[in-house]
Motif scaffolding. Sequence first.
Motif, mmCIF file in Angstrom:
data_model
loop_
_atom_site.group_PDB
_atom_site.id
_atom_site.type_symbol
_atom_site.label_atom_id
_atom_site.label_comp_id
_atom_site.label_asym_id
_atom_site.label_seq_id
_atom_site.Cartn_x
_atom_site.Cartn_y
_atom_site.Cartn_z
ATOM 1 N N PRO A 1 26.816 27.939 40.636
ATOM 2 C CA PRO A 1 25.828 28.338 39.621
ATOM 3 C C PRO A 1 26.302 28.059 38.197
ATOM 4 O O PRO A 1 26.601 28.951 37.415
ATOM 5 C CB PRO A 1 25.639 29.833 39.878
ATOM 6 N N THR B 1 23.625 23.980 29.389
ATOM 7 C CA THR B 1 24.164 25.005 28.490
ATOM 8 C C THR B 1 25.627 25.324 28.754
ATOM 9 O O THR B 1 26.281 25.936 27.913
ATOM 10 C CB THR B 1 23.369 26.316 28.633
ATOM 11 N N GLU C 1 26.478 27.418 30.914
ATOM 12 C CA GLU C 1 26.495 28.807 31.376
ATOM 13 C C GLU C 1 26.891 28.869 32.846
ATOM 14 O O GLU C 1 26.420 28.091 33.673
ATOM 15 C CB GLU C 1 25.126 29.442 31.188
ATOM 16 N N GLU D 1 18.629 24.716 42.238
ATOM 17 C CA GLU D 1 18.104 23.784 41.236
ATOM 18 C C GLU D 1 19.074 22.623 41.028
ATOM 19 O O GLU D 1 18.649 21.470 40.855
ATOM 20 C CB GLU D 1 17.824 24.507 39.914
ATOM 21 N N ASN D 2 20.377 22.900 41.020
ATOM 22 C CA ASN D 2 21.367 21.834 40.889
ATOM 23 C C ASN D 2 21.292 20.880 42.083
ATOM 24 O O ASN D 2 21.351 19.662 41.926
ATOM 25 C CB ASN D 2 22.781 22.414 40.766
ATOM 26 N N ASN E 1 21.731 15.975 35.237
ATOM 27 C CA ASN E 1 20.913 17.172 35.438
ATOM 28 C C ASN E 1 21.538 18.174 36.399
ATOM 29 O O ASN E 1 20.896 19.158 36.771
ATOM 30 C CB ASN E 1 19.525 16.773 35.936
ATOM 31 N N LEU F 1 19.997 28.892 40.582
ATOM 32 C CA LEU F 1 20.636 27.819 39.820
ATOM 33 C C LEU F 1 21.331 26.830 40.751
ATOM 34 O O LEU F 1 21.250 25.613 40.547
ATOM 35 C CB LEU F 1 21.611 28.393 38.791
ATOM 36 N N HIS G 1 25.148 25.903 34.804
ATOM 37 C CA HIS G 1 24.019 25.213 34.174
ATOM 38 C C HIS G 1 24.554 23.996 33.423
ATOM 39 O O HIS G 1 25.334 24.141 32.485
ATOM 40 C CB HIS G 1 23.287 26.149 33.214
#
Length: 146
Positions: free
Chosen positions: A54, A59, A61, A76-77, A29, A73, A56
Amino acid sequence: MVYIKTLKQSRFPITLTNFYMKTIINTANAPAPIGPYNQAVAAGNFLFVSGQIPFHPGTGELITNDIILATHLVMENIGAILEEAGANFGHIVKTTIFLTDMKSFGEVNEVYGTYFTDQFPARETVQVSGLPKGVNIEISVIAVKP
């Protein structure tokens, strides 16, 4: 038990077996490491999370043109790695933010602050000449294990 005395003579127990052992933390994740390192390493009572960019993981991205989205991002990581280790943002005691342009500090700071409720971690923010994959932000953290 080994005890560390502080200036106030408080004692914090550290077991030798926990102090010298390390556990590797990786999750699908968050972005996979792009070199000879792991997403995080737990050692003793601490969790050391490698710098996150950053990217993802689902994806592929890479965000390089919007510092607000990039900061979200990255956070979140970091959150995904903390979760894998059984921790959360409240367990973070120290962060290091690397920026390629200090002019984005205000926007980064605003986003960063939304991930903490109180008792903010210690932090430094430094401007660097470049970061992996041409991104404009990278954040690493140290957390205490729950």
